[in-house]
Enzyme design. Structure first.
Site, short mmCIF file in Angstrom:
data_model
loop_
_atom_site.label_atom_id
_atom_site.label_comp_id
_atom_site.label_asym_id
_atom_site.label_seq_id
_atom_site.Cartn_x
_atom_site.Cartn_y
_atom_site.Cartn_z
CG HIS A 28 -1.84 -1.27 1.30
ND1 HIS A 28 -1.77 -1.96 2.46
CD2 HIS A 28 -3.03 -1.36 0.62
CE1 HIS A 28 -2.92 -2.98 2.22
NE2 HIS A 28 -3.57 -2.57 1.31
N GLY A 138 -2.79 -1.74 -7.42
CA GLY A 138 -1.75 -2.87 -7.45
C GLY A 138 -1.96 -3.68 -8.49
CG ASP A 141 -5.69 -7.32 -5.61
OD1 ASP A 141 -6.43 -8.42 -5.18
OD2 ASP A 141 -4.75 -6.62 -5.04
P1 AMP Z 1 -6.44 -3.85 -0.42
O1 AMP Z 1 -6.31 -2.97 0.96
O2 AMP Z 1 -6.12 -5.37 -0.25
O3 AMP Z 1 -7.75 -3.81 -1.05
O4 AMP Z 1 -5.66 -3.39 -1.34
C1 AMP Z 1 -5.76 -1.92 -1.80
C2 AMP Z 1 -4.72 -1.77 -2.94
O5 AMP Z 1 -3.33 -2.08 -2.70
C3 AMP Z 1 -4.99 -2.40 -4.40
O6 AMP Z 1 -4.90 -1.67 -5.39
C4 AMP Z 1 -4.16 -3.52 -4.29
O7 AMP Z 1 -3.93 -4.20 -5.54
C5 AMP Z 1 -3.00 -2.94 -3.80
N1 AMP Z 1 -1.86 -3.99 -3.06
C6 AMP Z 1 -2.12 -4.84 -2.23
N2 AMP Z 1 -1.27 -5.59 -1.98
C7 AMP Z 1 -0.25 -5.22 -2.93
C8 AMP Z 1 1.03 -5.60 -3.07
N3 AMP Z 1 1.90 -6.49 -2.45
N4 AMP Z 1 2.12 -4.67 -3.96
C9 AMP Z 1 1.52 -3.97 -4.44
N5 AMP Z 1 0.06 -3.42 -4.37
C10 AMP Z 1 -0.66 -4.01 -3.56
#
Ligand code: AMP
Length: 271
Positions: A28, A138, A141
């Site tokens: 994040h 990210g 996903d």
């Molecule tokens: P989330 O909180 O899991 O919904 O993720 C929020 C954002 O962070 C989304 O755009 C995800 O794709 C991105 N994200 C989650 N994990 C990673 C990672 N390891 N590397 C890069 N982006 C990430």
């Protein structure tokens, strides 16, 4: 939130936005850093969106740490955090949903019916409230990113979508809020997911283009170490159409279970 955005826009400032479900990790933070470079104002949201969780999924136990999230966001220079509650995002009469009809099928959408309608709808709502010029997501996903790119193109949303490469642990495991569910033994086995996708990448780099052979190369590494493979597939990296041969830029995508924890990852091939 809307008043803040309107004021920034009136000053001619470019707003960059990072939507999250909180429990922020270095992945994040990488998104926030990229977004910081993209605009004069940086907004993030923290919202565990109930409509993207299916019955029996981990909505109730999804990890939360709002104080830690706000500290991390402030440290990256975020100007504002939008942290709505569920009742203010979804009124009792809500019935309008956004769906990418083909892209939401299969892969995570196959295992999690309704998931991408929930994602697309909440991101559409967040865009209308935060009014960003650019939003950063990210590549971890991968299908989500494809759905959201399709949504802004199809619905003429004036938001630029930027994808950021996956941030990983030293052993290759993609950072995820859900990694916190893993026992120490599961955490060790979780490295097999990226290792398997990397094995397929290496086979492709050595000249193999047959999808079945590439999937077998990944599966040979992943299957013995995880409790269940939910899916392991090769797709066109632009359209996500299934591929039997890598004759264009491709991506291998996987979801696995370790105990009750479901993890996803992907690896591009051919570019
Ligand atoms: P989330 O909180 O899991 O919904 O993720 C929020 C954002 O962070 C989304 O755009 C995800 O794709 C991105 N994200 C989650 N994990 C990673 C990672 N390891 N590397 C890069 N982006 C990430």
């Amino acid at each position: 939130m809307l008043a803040w955005s309107e004021a920034a826009r009136a000053r001619g400032e470019r707003i960059a936005f990072v939507p999250t479900m909180g429990f922020l990790h270095a992945g994040h933070v990488r998104l926030l850093e990229e977004a910081r470079r993209q605009g004069q104002r940086l907004a993030l949201s923290v919202f565990v969106n109930p409509t993207q969780f299916g019955p029996g999924e981990d909505l109730a136990r999804y990890p939360r740490d709002l104080d830690g999230d706000l500290d991390k966001a402030a440290a990256t220079g975020a100007d504002v955090a939008f942290v709505p509650d569920v009742a203010s995002m979804y009124g009792p009469h809500a019935q309008t949903f956004v769906e990418a009809r083909q892209l939401q099928k299969g892969l995570c959408g196959g295992s999690r019916p309704g998931h991408f309608a929930g994602v697309a709808t909440v991101v559409c709502k967040l865009f209308n409230i935060v009014r960003p010029h650019v939003a950063v997501f990210g590549e971890k996903d991968f299908q989500q990113l494809a759905v959201l790119r399709r949504m802004v193109a199809d619905l003429n949303m004036p938001v630029e979508i930027l994808g950021v490469p996956t941030v990983r642990e030293p052993d290759g495991l993609a950072l995820s809020s859900r990694n916190s569910y893993l026992s120490p033994a599961e955490r060790q086995r979780a490295a097999a997911l990226h290792a398997g996708l990397s094995a397929a990448h290496a086979r492709h780099a050595a000249g193999e283009t047959n999808a079945a052979a590439l999937i077998a190369a990944a599966s040979a590494v992943i299957a013995p170490r995880v409790d269940r493979i939910d899916y392991l597939e090769l797709r066109d990296s632009e359209t996500l159409a299934p591929l039997s041969n890598v004759d264009r830029p491709a991506v291998m995508l996987a979801a696995i279970f370790l105990g009750t924890t479901r993890l996803i990852d992907n690896q591009r091939l051919g570019c």
